[in-house]
Design a protein around this motif. Structure first.
Motif, PDB file in Angstrom:
ATOM      1  N   ASP A  59       6.679  -8.520 -11.651  1.00  0.00           N
ATOM      2  CA  ASP A  59       7.480  -7.844 -10.624  1.00  0.00           C
ATOM      3  C   ASP A  59       8.775  -7.275 -11.196  1.00  0.00           C
ATOM      4  O   ASP A  59       9.183  -6.164 -10.860  1.00  0.00           O
ATOM      5  CB  ASP A  59       7.809  -8.801  -9.479  1.00  0.00           C
ATOM      6  N   TYR A  60       9.417  -8.032 -12.075  1.00  0.00           N
ATOM      7  CA  TYR A  60      10.659  -7.565 -12.681  1.00  0.00           C
ATOM      8  C   TYR A  60      10.403  -6.330 -13.545  1.00  0.00           C
ATOM      9  O   TYR A  60      11.176  -5.373 -13.516  1.00  0.00           O
ATOM     10  CB  TYR A  60      11.271  -8.687 -13.526  1.00  0.00           C
ATOM     11  N   ASN A  61       9.303  -6.334 -14.287  1.00  0.00           N
ATOM     12  CA  ASN A  61       8.949  -5.185 -15.124  1.00  0.00           C
ATOM     13  C   ASN A  61       8.713  -3.943 -14.266  1.00  0.00           C
ATOM     14  O   ASN A  61       9.184  -2.845 -14.598  1.00  0.00           O
ATOM     15  CB  ASN A  61       7.709  -5.516 -15.955  1.00  0.00           C
ATOM     16  N   SER A  75       3.883  -2.793  -2.908  1.00  0.00           N
ATOM     17  CA  SER A  75       2.772  -3.117  -3.813  1.00  0.00           C
ATOM     18  C   SER A  75       1.853  -1.917  -3.916  1.00  0.00           C
ATOM     19  O   SER A  75       1.549  -1.257  -2.938  1.00  0.00           O
ATOM     20  CB  SER A  75       1.997  -4.311  -3.281  1.00  0.00           C
ATOM     21  N   PHE A 124       4.198 -18.815 -11.462  1.00  0.00           N
ATOM     22  CA  PHE A 124       5.385 -18.224 -10.855  1.00  0.00           C
ATOM     23  C   PHE A 124       6.135 -17.352 -11.863  1.00  0.00           C
ATOM     24  O   PHE A 124       6.531 -16.237 -11.555  1.00  0.00           O
ATOM     25  CB  PHE A 124       6.307 -19.323 -10.312  1.00  0.00           C
ATOM     26  N   ALA A 125       6.321 -17.857 -13.085  1.00  0.00           N
ATOM     27  CA  ALA A 125       7.047 -17.102 -14.104  1.00  0.00           C
ATOM     28  C   ALA A 125       6.303 -15.827 -14.485  1.00  0.00           C
ATOM     29  O   ALA A 125       6.915 -14.778 -14.697  1.00  0.00           O
ATOM     30  CB  ALA A 125       7.274 -17.976 -15.335  1.00  0.00           C
ATOM     31  N   THR A 126       4.981 -15.893 -14.552  1.00  0.00           N
ATOM     32  CA  THR A 126       4.196 -14.705 -14.874  1.00  0.00           C
ATOM     33  C   THR A 126       4.331 -13.652 -13.773  1.00  0.00           C
ATOM     34  O   THR A 126       4.562 -12.477 -14.050  1.00  0.00           O
ATOM     35  CB  THR A 126       2.716 -15.079 -15.069  1.00  0.00           C
ATOM     36  N   GLY A 127       4.206 -14.069 -12.532  1.00  0.00           N
ATOM     37  CA  GLY A 127       4.364 -13.135 -11.419  1.00  0.00           C
ATOM     38  C   GLY A 127       5.753 -12.546 -11.360  1.00  0.00           C
ATOM     39  O   GLY A 127       5.931 -11.344 -11.106  1.00  0.00           O
ATOM     40  N   PHE A 128       6.764 -13.368 -11.607  1.00  0.00           N
ATOM     41  CA  PHE A 128       8.138 -12.875 -11.619  1.00  0.00           C
ATOM     42  C   PHE A 128       8.327 -11.843 -12.723  1.00  0.00           C
ATOM     43  O   PHE A 128       8.970 -10.816 -12.520  1.00  0.00           O
ATOM     44  CB  PHE A 128       9.113 -14.041 -11.815  1.00  0.00           C
ATOM     45  N   GLY A 129       7.759 -12.113 -13.884  1.00  0.00           N
ATOM     46  CA  GLY A 129       7.873 -11.173 -15.001  1.00  0.00           C
ATOM     47  C   GLY A 129       7.230  -9.837 -14.701  1.00  0.00           C
ATOM     48  O   GLY A 129       7.775  -8.777 -15.023  1.00  0.00           O
TER      49      GLY A 129
END
Length: 126
Positions: free
Chosen positions: A48-50, A117, A41-46
């Motif tokens: 998307d945020y980038n 996307s 989850f944290a990797t995907g959030f990072g």
């Protein structure tokens, strides 16, 4: 009156939980298993945020260019409506080509921006 089947199931679950609590083998795998979901989850959030921050930076650059297009010497000698039209045209031309978002300038006072996307490509593209 208690249901004997439920009582046996509850006793069996308690015994299994006691056995799992006492067992010390494989603890690293259990910790990894529980930590895997938040890490993904944290990797995907990072990611998307980038992507969103790159799009925001490109849109800010387009807004700056549009503002500069509206305040040059030629535009300062024309009516305000011409400067506004030039700024909108400059902004629309630069933002429309950005990958990773859909820009709908049909309502000039409240344009719609939607991030989509791109199938793994970077926003703005090379």
């Amino acid at each position: 009156m208690r249901n004997p089947l439920l009582a046996r199931l509850a006793a069996g679950c308690r015994a299994k939980l006691r056995h799992l609590k006492a067992d010390r083998r494989g603890n690293v795998m259990m910790i990894l298993g529980f930590a895997l979901l938040p890490m993904v989850f944290a990797t995907g959030f990072g990611i998307d945020y980038n992507r969103a921050m790159k799009l925001k930076t490109r849109m800010n650059a387009a807004a700056d260019a549009a503002a500069l297009a509206a305040v040059n010497v030629k535009m300062m000698q024309q009516p305000d409506s011409a400067a506004v039209a030039a700024a909108r045209a400059m902004f629309n031309a630069q933002v429309t080509g950005l990958q990773g978002m859909v820009y709908d300038p049909t309502n000039p006072n409240n344009p719609t921006v939607q991030i989509v996307s791109t199938g793994g490509s970077t926003p703005g593209g090379p």
